[in-house]
Design an enzyme around this catalytic site. Structure first.
Site, PDB file in Angstrom:
ATOM      1  N   CYS A 212       0.444  -0.337  -4.912  1.00  0.00           N
ATOM      2  CA  CYS A 212       1.601   0.583  -4.632  1.00  0.00           C
ATOM      3  C   CYS A 212       1.952   2.485  -5.745  1.00  0.00           C
ATOM      4  CB  CYS A 212       2.556  -0.212  -5.549  1.00  0.00           C
ATOM      5  SG  CYS A 212       2.463  -0.532  -7.450  1.00  0.00           S
ATOM      6  N   HIS A 264       6.503  -1.987 -10.234  1.00  0.00           N
ATOM      7  CA  HIS A 264       6.163  -1.462  -8.536  1.00  0.00           C
ATOM      8  C   HIS A 264       6.547  -0.157  -8.000  1.00  0.00           C
ATOM      9  CE1 HIS A 264       4.552  -2.669  -4.560  1.00  0.00           C
ATOM     10  NE2 HIS A 264       6.001  -2.953  -3.811  1.00  0.00           N
ATOM     11  N   HIS A 281       5.405   0.240   1.684  1.00  0.00           N
ATOM     12  CA  HIS A 281       4.637   0.571  -0.042  1.00  0.00           C
ATOM     13  C   HIS A 281       3.915  -0.402   0.618  1.00  0.00           C
ATOM     14  CE1 HIS A 281       6.181  -4.330  -0.045  1.00  0.00           C
ATOM     15  NE2 HIS A 281       7.432  -3.430   1.119  1.00  0.00           N
TER      16      HIS A 281
END
Length: 308
Positions: A212, A264, A281
């Site tokens: 990510c 994240h 992502h």
């Protein structure tokens, strides 16, 4: 002469209509890279026996309005098939989708027709519903044929689903003409979209695989010449904090999916036709870089803008 002219006009009109229909039905080569999506409802590109019944039971996580369900996996081969057109012999990533349901088959077998022969990939359809799941990268021949199949046989339990598949031409040609002084949020989103389909690899920061924070690091460096650390938590210290209402495409969204704190990060890509906010992502080992609605599964910790 008048009758002949009318006949010729009718013939040209018919040819023109046929050409238009053919153009609209044909797979499109997109500017960033070639890819094609085939849904179970795509005319002329999906084939399955009557044993694969149509279902719209999961309208929120189907790729389209419905999917196909095989309730009783059997010994007789009645595979569901997707017709894919590839413009040249090359390396392609193959992905599949199915709705979210814990009762689906835990050992669904997909077959991919590579240049060297049929390849098998077993997936658990009880997981990762409603998103693109990587089936691998394969060398495919040029042409137009049924290249992806969902097997009607399984060593697992539960319904087998045939919803949609996507084939993306693998490429390392991801140049951008943006500069740090001229970069906009739209530039960030456009370049991030070029990475869709690249695999998730923990610790990777491009150009062909990402985690990510590796994706955000790669995109911002290439587009805006902004150097970010390879850590979602550390990236949260960069730029300026904005509210949800202030968030603009290209901004970063920090949070977690079932944990706590910042685990994240993704790139905000605007909203879809239903008004759902979207994020670009890489999710996890079973998904590639993707663009998906995020509010139903993602706990947002904060939003940040890095551009002026």
């Amino acid at each position: 002469m008048r009758r002949q002219g009318i006949t010729l006009l009718t013939m040209f009109f018919a040819v023109g209509v046929a050409a238009l229909i053919s153009f609209l039905a044909a797979p499109k080569a997109h500017s960033a890279t070639y890819y094609q999506v085939v849904d179970n409802a795509t005319s002329g590109r999906f084939s399955a026996s009557s044993k694969w019944i149509s279902s719209n039971y999961h309208p929120r996580t189907n790729y389209g309005s419905n999917n196909r369900v095989l309730k009783r996996p059997g010994s007789t081969s009645t595979n569901a098939k997707y017709k894919i057109k590839t413009p040249a012999k090359a390396s392609y990533r193959v992905l599949a989708r199915w709705p979210s349901d814990p009762g689906y088959n835990n050992r669904t077998r997909f077959y991919i027709k590579a240049a060297s022969g049929w390849k098998a990939k077993v997936v658990n359809q009880r997981q990762n519903g409603g998103q693109w799941v990587s089936l691998g990268t394969y060398t495919l021949d040029a042409g137009d044929s049924y290249r992806v199949q969902v097997s009607s046989k399984s060593a697992g339990r539960g319904y087998i689903i045939a919803d949609a598949v996507k084939v993306v031409k693998a490429t390392t040609s991801k140049s951008t003409t943006s500069t740090s002084s001229a970069a906009t949020g739209s530039d960030i989103v456009a370049f991030a979209r070029k990475q869709i389909g690249d695999p998730y690899v923990y610790g990777a920061a491009g150009p062909d695989a990402f985690d990510c924070s590796g994706l955000t690091q790669f995109v911002y460096k290439k587009v805006a010449n902004i150097s970010l650390p390879h850590s979602a938590k550390s990236q949260y210290s960069y730029g300026r904090s904005v509210s949800r209402s202030e968030l603009k495409p290209g901004g970063l969204i920090f949070g977690n999916a079932g944990g706590s704190g910042i685990q994240h990060v993704g790139i905000y890509a605007g909203k879809n036709s239903s008004g759902q906010p979207l994020m670009i992502h890489p999710g996890n080992e079973q998904t590639d870089v993707e663009i998906t609605p995020y509010e139903s599964w993602y706990t947002v910790v904060g939003y940040r803008h890095l551009l002026k």
